[in-house]
Design a protein around this motif. Structure first.
Motif, PDB file in Angstrom:
ATOM      1  N   ARG A 192      46.469  20.703 -10.996  1.00  0.00           N
ATOM      2  CA  ARG A 192      45.131  21.284 -11.202  1.00  0.00           C
ATOM      3  C   ARG A 192      45.130  22.297 -12.335  1.00  0.00           C
ATOM      4  O   ARG A 192      44.152  22.449 -13.061  1.00  0.00           O
ATOM      5  CB  ARG A 192      44.643  21.954  -9.921  1.00  0.00           C
ATOM      6  N   ALA A 228      38.696  16.464  -2.867  1.00  0.00           N
ATOM      7  CA  ALA A 228      39.976  16.832  -2.245  1.00  0.00           C
ATOM      8  C   ALA A 228      39.761  18.001  -1.276  1.00  0.00           C
ATOM      9  O   ALA A 228      40.310  18.014  -0.178  1.00  0.00           O
ATOM     10  CB  ALA A 228      40.997  17.198  -3.317  1.00  0.00           C
ATOM     11  N   LEU A 229      38.930  18.965  -1.680  1.00  0.00           N
ATOM     12  CA  LEU A 229      38.668  20.109  -0.793  1.00  0.00           C
ATOM     13  C   LEU A 229      37.854  19.683   0.419  1.00  0.00           C
ATOM     14  O   LEU A 229      38.135  20.076   1.551  1.00  0.00           O
ATOM     15  CB  LEU A 229      37.923  21.212  -1.552  1.00  0.00           C
ATOM     16  N   THR A 285      41.540  20.786   4.586  1.00  0.00           N
ATOM     17  CA  THR A 285      41.482  21.559   5.823  1.00  0.00           C
ATOM     18  C   THR A 285      40.054  22.077   6.028  1.00  0.00           C
ATOM     19  O   THR A 285      39.249  22.091   5.087  1.00  0.00           O
ATOM     20  CB  THR A 285      42.417  22.783   5.723  1.00  0.00           C
ATOM     21  N   GLN A 299      39.227  24.605   3.471  1.00  0.00           N
ATOM     22  CA  GLN A 299      38.954  24.050   2.139  1.00  0.00           C
ATOM     23  C   GLN A 299      37.557  23.431   2.091  1.00  0.00           C
ATOM     24  O   GLN A 299      36.839  23.585   1.108  1.00  0.00           O
ATOM     25  CB  GLN A 299      40.006  22.995   1.775  1.00  0.00           C
TER      26      GLN A 299
END
Lengths: 240, 345
Positions: free
Chosen positions: B89, B196-197, B201, B204
């Motif tokens: 990233r 992805a976030l 979790t 996230q």
């Protein structure tokens, strides 16, 4: 077993150098003296980050190694962790390090060790980094009185961190004395053409010699790591 | 590039005017007619072509503001380079911020073809006489903001900029073609970051939702005031600098974002947002134009911080630029070289 371990130690040393210097250069984003330098410094930072990722992956998981080791476990040179300072300090650090990296990768690229492939690619990037640093050293050294003073001060201030680059690294079969001589000749030539004086102090003090490679760092490094690792450490086990 | 017959008189007669062979007014009219014809024929106006003063001024203002937005826009994202949570990233973000500096350079070059200079434009930015996009006056408070900027802010920019690839002024149109390619790439990366976030979790996911909640409305404001309050719109559309109205582009953006938000698993913070079968578009709630005006006036959350950092970088870099100029002067005289002074034995 021994071969793997020594290769791992060398990959960590070289990978940490690239990782830490890339991070420092990343701090320049949005602060450079001219737009072209925003592009150039980010470009160099990206090349170094690319090298770091390859090297750290040779030693383990790149993110675990970058984000979950503490200060005492990092193996980078103290030179690359030095704060950016003014533009002259950043350029002096680049000149010293990229000249070293160029000599090192040129040597590794001709061998058949585990780093030959990486070095063959990286040596081309590093030649560009060295040229960038050299061109700016000439401009600052042989520019105005003020830029001359600042460039000289930066070269002097960072000189004592240069000896560490020529300490043997476990797992790297390199004649470091020969490399130090080549480095002195190359850097000395650039400094003289830039109307600067080659610093006359020792290249390393009792404290700095080989210290970074053993996990002994300077004070600003811990703060740098705190910033770099904070988010990753705040979400254990998360993927990004 | 503009070579059709309709366009030629402007150039020919411009030269005639310099020779004093045509009356000023008659020449001006002929120029204007040739310009209008070129624009009507969808030809490109090029730097050496005659153009109305107001057209030139509008373009300088718009391209400069666009260039300024690229370089001020580096700040909110660069804010996260040193804290990016993975090396992958971090590399993506550094490359993006570097691209933005490059876009700034293209755009200043395009503006310079109109007879202004980068130094002059930067000075206008630093003294507040020229603006940059209001969106960059919002803070990046979490890592997810980097994704929200990629998805929403770059998404809005692309919606705005793709029509500019057909803008009547050649250098601007060509700059936009190059820029839009890179922007689309950034936008996909931003979307992927949020995905992805969102799928990560619970913390996230919440971070991603919070970022979208904060960036949604400011992104809609990027299209500018509503059509009935947009001062420059009608003229810019006549000149084919602008191809669609602010409200049209805003609607297009909303229609694009709604399904994307669904596949992201995130909601958009607008209780009035719903599909309107009759219109074939999404209806959406009212925009807080008071906030927009306050941000434009300099009272947004980061206006002061952004311009202070830009000025500081410029001021603190003055000695470096002076050194480069002094070196170039010394070495061009000494060796008879050009201005760059790059040549060394």
């Amino acid at each position: 077993m021994t071969a793997t371990t020594t290769a791992t130690a060398a990959a960590l040393a070289l990978g940490d150098d690239a990782l830490v210097l890339s991070h420092r250069l990343g701090e320049w984003a949005g602060h450079a003296p001219v737009l072209e330098e925003e592009v150039a410094l980010a470009n160099i930072a990206l090349d170094l980050l690319g090298q770091a990722r390859v090297l750290l992956s040779m030693a383990g998981d790149e993110d675990e190694l970058a984000y979950l080791r503490e200060e005492r476990a990092f193996r980078n040179l103290q030179l690359v962790e030095q704060p950016n300072g003014d533009f002259a300090h950043t350029i002096a650090r680049q000149l010293y390090f990229s000249t070293h990296q160029h000599l090192l990768y040129a040597r590794l690229a001709t061998g058949d060790g585990p780093f030959a492939g990486l070095a063959a690619k990286a040596v081309k990037e590093v030649a560009y980094h060295r040229d960038h640093a050299e061109q700016w050293t000439l401009r600052l050294g042989d520019g105005t009185d003020l830029s001359h003073q600042r460039m000289q001060r930066a070269c002097d201030a960072l000189w004592r961190f240069t000896g560490e680059m020529f300490q043997p690294v476990e797992g790297l079969d390199i004649d470091t004395e020969d490399m130090n001589a080549a480095w002195l000749e190359s850097v000395g030539d650039v400094l003289r053409r830039a109307t600067l004086t080659v610093p006359d102090g020792p290249q390393s003090g009792a404290w700095t010699a080989g210290a970074g490679r053993q996990g002994l760092h300077t004070e600003p490094f811990g703060r740098m790591l705190a910033e770099m690792q904070h988010l990753h450490r705040s979400h254990p086990g998360a993927s990004w | 590039m503009a070579t059709a017959a309709a366009h030629q008189p402007a150039r020919t007669q411009q030269h005639g005017a310099h020779d004093g062979t045509a009356g000023a007014t008659g020449t001006e009219d002929a120029h204007q007619r040739a310009f209008d014809a070129a624009v009507a024929a969808d030809e490109r106006i090029e730097p050496r072509d005659w153009m109305p003063d107001a057209y030139r001024a509008t373009l300088v203002r718009q391209i400069a503001q666009h260039a300024h937005s690229e370089i001020i826009g580096m700040q909110p994202e660069a804010n996260w380079i040193t804290r990016a949570p993975s090396l992958r990233r971090k590399a993506i973000l550094m490359a993006k911020v570097q691209d933005e500096a490059g876009h700034g350079l293209y755009l200043y070059s395009a503006a310079e073809t109109l007879g202004t200079g980068r130094d002059e434009l930067l000075d206008k930015l630093h003294t507040g006489r020229q603006k940059y996009s209001s969106i960059f006056n919002y803070p990046t408070l979490t890592w997810a903001d980097v994704g929200a900027i990629g998805w929403l802010v770059d998404g809005a920019a692309i919606t705005n900029q793709v029509p500019l690839c057909r803008c009547s002024y050649g250098p601007y149109a060509r700059a936009m073609i190059r820029i839009c390619k890179e922007e689309s790439f950034h936008q996909r990366q931003g979307y992927e970051l949020l995905l992805a976030l969102s799928r990560g979790t619970p913390e996230q996911h919440a971070m991603a939702q919070d970022a979208v909640d904060r960036w949604w409305w400011p992104s809609l404001m990027m299209f500018g005031p509503p059509d009935d309050e947009s001062a420059h719109s009608a003229q810019s559309m006549d000149w084919k600098i602008k191809r669609h109205s602010n409200d049209e582009l805003r609607q297009r953006f909303v229609d694009i974002c709604v399904p994307q938000a669904e596949s992201l698993g995130l909601t958009l913070p607008d209780p009035d947002l719903r599909w309107n079968e009759e219109r074939g578009h999404h209806d959406f709630g009212p925009i807080d134009w008071t906030e927009f005006k306050e941000v434009l006036k300099g009272n947004g959350p980061c206006n002061e911080q952004r311009i202070t950092q830009r000025r500081r970088a410029h001021d603190e870099g003055a000695w470096v630029r002076e050194a480069a100029a002094a070196y170039a002067a010394k070495h061009s005289t000494a060796a008879g070289h050009g201005e760059t002074g790059v040549e060394q034995a």
